[in-house]
Design an enzyme around this catalytic site. Structure first.
Site, PDB file in Angstrom:
ATOM      1  N   HIS A 157      22.144   4.672 -19.341  1.00 22.06           N
ATOM      2  CA  HIS A 157      21.128   4.934 -18.316  1.00 22.06           C
ATOM      3  C   HIS A 157      21.448   4.174 -17.027  1.00 22.06           C
ATOM      4  CE1 HIS A 157      17.891   6.429 -21.357  1.00 22.06           C
ATOM      5  NE2 HIS A 157      18.809   7.339 -21.087  1.00 22.06           N
ATOM      6  N   HIS A 203      17.833  17.199 -26.417  1.00 21.12           N
ATOM      7  CA  HIS A 203      16.376  17.036 -26.443  1.00 21.12           C
ATOM      8  C   HIS A 203      15.765  18.296 -25.876  1.00 21.12           C
ATOM      9  CE1 HIS A 203      16.885  16.218 -22.120  1.00 21.12           C
ATOM     10  NE2 HIS A 203      17.882  15.425 -22.470  1.00 21.12           N
ATOM     11  N   HIS A 224      24.382   8.303 -29.037  1.00 20.53           N
ATOM     12  CA  HIS A 224      23.090   8.954 -28.789  1.00 20.53           C
ATOM     13  C   HIS A 224      23.062  10.305 -29.479  1.00 20.53           C
ATOM     14  CE1 HIS A 224      25.004  11.556 -25.777  1.00 20.53           C
ATOM     15  NE2 HIS A 224      25.534  10.479 -25.203  1.00 20.53           N
ATOM     16  N   GLU A 277      26.877  17.935 -20.345  1.00 25.18           N
ATOM     17  CA  GLU A 277      25.509  18.321 -20.718  1.00 25.18           C
ATOM     18  C   GLU A 277      25.110  19.628 -20.061  1.00 25.18           C
ATOM     19  OE1 GLU A 277      22.464  15.590 -19.308  1.00 25.18           O
ATOM     20  OE2 GLU A 277      21.051  16.375 -20.802  1.00 25.18           O
ATOM     21  N   ASP A 304      25.021  12.492 -14.045  1.00 27.92           N
ATOM     22  CA  ASP A 304      23.945  13.119 -14.819  1.00 27.92           C
ATOM     23  C   ASP A 304      22.792  13.291 -13.845  1.00 27.92           C
ATOM     24  OD1 ASP A 304      21.844  13.786 -16.493  1.00 27.92           O
ATOM     25  OD2 ASP A 304      22.337  12.271 -18.013  1.00 27.92           O
ATOM     26  N   ASP A 318       0.816  -1.215   0.000  1.00 28.32           N
ATOM     27  CA  ASP A 318       0.000   0.000   0.000  1.00 28.32           C
ATOM     28  C   ASP A 318       0.853   1.269   0.000  1.00 28.32           C
ATOM     29  OD1 ASP A 318       0.968  -0.388   2.489  1.00 28.32           O
ATOM     30  OD2 ASP A 318      -0.943  -0.134   3.540  1.00 28.32           O
ATOM     31  N   ARG A 377      30.523  12.419 -20.669  1.00 19.95           N
ATOM     32  CA  ARG A 377      29.437  13.206 -21.254  1.00 19.95           C
ATOM     33  C   ARG A 377      29.447  14.572 -20.565  1.00 19.95           C
ATOM     34  NH1 ARG A 377      25.582   9.909 -20.891  1.00 19.95           N
ATOM     35  NH2 ARG A 377      24.454  10.519 -19.007  1.00 19.95           N
ATOM     36  N   TYR A 409      32.021   7.127 -25.225  1.00 19.34           N
ATOM     37  CA  TYR A 409      31.981   5.998 -24.297  1.00 19.34           C
ATOM     38  C   TYR A 409      32.807   4.850 -24.881  1.00 19.34           C
ATOM     39  CZ  TYR A 409      27.974   8.949 -23.389  1.00 19.34           C
ATOM     40  OH  TYR A 409      27.167  10.045 -23.188  1.00 19.34           O
ATOM     41  N   GLU A 441      24.422  17.734 -25.211  1.00 17.31           N
ATOM     42  CA  GLU A 441      25.062  16.698 -24.388  1.00 17.31           C
ATOM     43  C   GLU A 441      25.792  15.616 -25.173  1.00 17.31           C
ATOM     44  OE1 GLU A 441      22.286  13.952 -22.519  1.00 17.31           O
ATOM     45  OE2 GLU A 441      20.604  15.158 -23.201  1.00 17.31           O
ATOM     46  N   HIS A 485      12.678  15.037 -20.871  1.00 14.58           N
ATOM     47  CA  HIS A 485      12.640  14.903 -22.335  1.00 14.58           C
ATOM     48  C   HIS A 485      11.327  15.544 -22.736  1.00 14.58           C
ATOM     49  CE1 HIS A 485      15.583  11.238 -22.369  1.00 14.58           C
ATOM     50  NE2 HIS A 485      16.102  12.339 -21.891  1.00 14.58           N
ATOM     51  N   ASP A 504      18.794  19.490 -16.340  1.00 20.81           N
ATOM     52  CA  ASP A 504      19.416  18.229 -16.767  1.00 20.81           C
ATOM     53  C   ASP A 504      20.896  18.505 -17.049  1.00 20.81           C
ATOM     54  OD1 ASP A 504      19.991  15.775 -17.840  1.00 20.81           O
ATOM     55  OD2 ASP A 504      18.685  15.963 -19.587  1.00 20.81           O
TER      56      ASP A 504
HETATM   57  N1  GLY Z   1      19.217  12.563 -17.994  1.00 21.02           N
HETATM   58  C1  GLY Z   1      18.625  12.120 -19.184  1.00 21.02           C
HETATM   59  C2  GLY Z   1      19.244  12.735 -20.346  1.00 21.02           C
HETATM   60  O1  GLY Z   1      20.308  13.278 -20.249  1.00 21.02           O
HETATM   61  O2  GLY Z   1      18.675  12.772 -21.395  1.00 21.02           O
HETATM   62 MN    MN Z   2      19.570  15.100 -21.250  1.00 14.42          MN
HETATM   63 MN    MN Z   3      21.051  14.173 -18.525  1.00 15.71          MN
END
Ligand code: GLY
Ligand code: MN
Ligand code: MN
Length: 438
Positions: free
Chosen positions: A240, A351, A347, A405, A257, A37, A403, A385, A381, A358, A268
């Site tokens: 991720h 975004h 990637h 960003e 991140d 619950d 990365r 890798y 970003e 996103h 982000d």
């Molecule tokens: N933290 C998700 C992205 O960078 O898109």
């Molecule tokens: Mn992002």
């Molecule tokens: Mn991110």
């Protein structure tokens, strides 16, 4: 803060876009059980939040453009002192018109009786179908009830259209008040990333770093906009990664991140730092390449440029750099055309960012990449890798993941980076980490 005037203006704009033969149905997010619950933390649906600021579950906003009676109607939970003793106060339909500036409000329990009548005369129903199968069925049920009720007296709804087509176009362009909230979210995240430079050292662990981040977010009345990614060493190569459980080793990099959500708006940020305060030579080579790619990409964010331009700039910089370092072989144009670079940069470069991390908004319009306009907000970003098992490169490159960003607003003359308070110059990162140890 978003004023009630602004929420009312958003509803009015949306109704003008939908037209007088339509009705719009926007439900609250369902509550989700975590186990037994206990619930997951409740987060309002971003569309409903955008149109009302109302944060309670079990609610539905109905907009009926051009109707002579109420045009904006909220269904919400009735006041209930016994339930409120357990779960906290509810607004209730009596208070809603005044508090939220909707024209009328009814108890959510009465929606089956009232809603079909509101849909009479409406040809087209806008509704975000596909998010909640149970609610989808209820909407179809209401439409069928309306059809049965009107029986030729009036035009029954003929078309069910995705609400996102029109609403997400509005959400893509941020108002001044929204930009202020996004700048605040960015600032909180910057503080969290600054904190990491203070505390990161060999022997600490990914979860301790995550705890520091959550502490900074919480102290500033914010929550994580998404689960933080805290990856030491080759965990940085898992895009991720969310386990956040490993120890941080001397000589490894740490990729974090993490972004705060403040009053509904996301930030982000990703930063990559050396766990022991000093980049090794190969780490620095990769880091400087990602940074150069990010700077080249950010420079492409300006009105008139199309959406793909930052990504193209990042791909070109990274591909050329990887060839130069001997990590990729071949001619630059070929490496790009064949997608060879995707072995290490798999990637996209960013975004939209807003109420959702996103965020909504089309990336292409009429088959063409969208052109940047002032008020849009996006992330930039790029990353590289190189997995620990990447046998095709010499050993010294393996296990490096980087990365970087930032959150970028398209302005009238170019762009504004909301997150540049988080250090990313490698010398500055080393300086801060060295000063702290002294
Ligand atoms: N933290 C998700 C992205 O960078 O898109
Ligand atoms: Mn992002
Ligand atoms: Mn991110």
């Amino acid at each position: 803060m978003i004023t009630q005037t602004e929420y009312a203006r958003r509803r009015k704009q949306l109704m003008a876009m939908a037209g007088e033969r339509s009705a719009l149905v926007i439900p609250a997010a369902p509550e989700r059980i975590r186990n037994n619950d206990a619930h997951y933390p409740y987060r309002q649906d971003s569309d409903l939040l955008y149109l009302t600021g109302f944060a309670e579950p079990e609610a539905v906003l109905v907009l009926v453009p051009g109707r002579s009676a109420a045009q904006s109607i909220l269904f919400c939970r009735d006041r209930d002192p016994r339930r409120e003793q357990w779960d906290g106060p509810r607004l209730g339909p009596e208070q809603a018109p005044q508090a939220l500036r909707v024209d009328d409000a009814f108890p959510i329990d009465d929606i089956d009786d009232i809603l079909p009548g509101l849909l009479e005369d409406r040809e087209r129903i806008y509704y975000p179908f596909g998010r909640d199968a149970e609610f989808d069925l209820r909407v179809i049920g209401w439409i069928n009830r309306t059809r049965a009720q009107v029986k030729g007296r009036a035009e029954a709804p003929q078309a069910l259209t995705a609400l996102g087509h029109i609403l997400h176009e509005l959400r893509l362009f941020k108002s001044r008040a929204e930009l202020r909230l996004m700048a605040k979210a960015a600032k909180i995240s910057v503080q969290a990333h600054q904190r990491i430079l203070e505390v990161c050292k060999p022997g600490s662990s990914e979860f301790e770093i995550e705890a520091e981040i959550l502490h900074v977010f919480g102290k500033h009345r914010s929550v994580p906009a998404y689960e933080p990614i805290v990856g030491g060493g080759s965990n940085a190569c898992v895009l991720h990664y969310r386990a956040n459980r490993a120890a941080l080793n001397d000589g490894d990099l740490l990729l974090v991140d993490a972004g705060a959500e403040f009053e509904g708006y996301a930030s982000d940020i990703t930063r990559t730092i050396p766990v022991n305060g000093a980049f090794s030579k190969p780490q620095r080579a990769i880091y400087e390449l990602v940074l150069a790619a990010q700077q080249a990409a950010i420079a492409e964010v300006k009105p008139g440029n199309h959406w793909d331009r930052p990504h193209q700039a990042a791909v070109r910089t990274i591909s050329a750099g990887l060839i130069k370092l001997g990590l990729l072989k071949g001619e630059l144009d070929e490496v790009i055309a064949e997608g060879e670079y995707q072995r290490f940069f798999m990637h996209k470069t960013g975004h939209w960012l807003g109420l959702d991390v996103h965020d909504v908004g089309d990336y292409r319009v009429g088959g063409e990449p969208r052109v940047f306009e002032p008020g849009m907000v996006l992330t930039v970003e790029p990353g590289i890798y190189i997995g620990a098992d990447e046998k095709r490169v010499t050993k010294r490159w393996r296990g490096i993941g980087v990365r970087i960003e930032d959150d970028v607003v398209v302005t009238k003359d170019g762009n504004q980076v909301l997150t540049d308070g988080a250090p990313k110059d490698p010398d500055e990162i080393e300086r801060i980490m060295a000063a702290r140890a002294a």
